[in-house]
Design an enzyme around this catalytic site. Structure first.
Site, PDB file in Angstrom:
ATOM      1  N   CYS A 183       0.815  -1.215   0.000  1.00 15.49           N
ATOM      2  CA  CYS A 183       0.000   0.000   0.000  1.00 15.49           C
ATOM      3  C   CYS A 183       0.852   1.269   0.000  1.00 15.49           C
ATOM      4  O   CYS A 183       2.044   1.248   0.293  1.00 15.49           O
ATOM      5  CB  CYS A 183      -0.946  -0.007   1.194  1.00 15.49           C
ATOM      6  SG  CYS A 183      -0.107   0.210   2.752  1.00 15.49           S
ATOM      7  N   CYS A 219       0.775   3.823   2.054  1.00 11.33           N
ATOM      8  CA  CYS A 219       1.321   4.289   3.336  1.00 11.33           C
ATOM      9  C   CYS A 219       2.555   3.483   3.732  1.00 11.33           C
ATOM     10  O   CYS A 219       3.403   3.978   4.472  1.00 11.33           O
ATOM     11  CB  CYS A 219       0.267   4.311   4.435  1.00 11.33           C
ATOM     12  SG  CYS A 219      -0.468   2.756   4.881  1.00 11.33           S
TER      13      CYS A 219
END
Length: 142
Positions: free
Chosen positions: A52, A54
């Site tokens: 992902c 993040c």
């Protein structure tokens, strides 16, 4: 290995390298995780890696940059959620009373969980805030 697994292995190569190039040992099997925990001495930073955004923009850079701090863990290891599923699930078994979260970071001492930073304390935070969370934990446990 099927075509999808092969594709994902290629896609995640640089994501893995970001940590291994900084000295993290990849634990890719449940046996490797069990062996690491059973032999753990001192402190360890465990990064539960992820594909992902993040993880890319916050978790991995924070983990790497936090190592510039005066105190740091004795060992650095990583498992890759969604890729090395058995290893990740096995590592999560050692995170007692903690909901699965990826990316995430944990400080272990002699194999026991001492500090945990879940996705909720990574996503939406500034890089400096995450580094500070890690270095504060290093000061306390390392």
């Amino acid at each position: 290995m099927n075509a999808y697994e092969e594709y994902m292995r290629e896609v995640t190569r640089s994501m893995r390298a970001e940590l291994t190039n900084a000295g993290f040992q990849e634990l890719e099997t449940s046996e490797a995780v069990d062996q690491f925990i059973s032999e753990a001495k001192g402190t360890a930073l465990v990064v539960v890696n992820s594909v992902c955004g993040c993880a890319a923009g916050l978790a991995r850079p924070a983990a790497v940059q936090s190592l510039e701090h005066g105190k740091k863990p004795d060992q650095l290891v990583t498992v890759f959620a969604g890729q090395d599923r058995e290893a990740t699930n096995k590592m999560r078994e050692y995170f007692v009373d903690v909901e699965p979260s990826s990316p995430s970071m944990a400080i272990l001492e002699n194999g026991a969980l001492k500090h945990f930073i879940p996705r909720e304390q990574i996503e939406g935070y500034e890089l400096e805030d995450i580094i500070s969370q890690l270095t504060t934990a290093y000061d306390q446990y390392c």
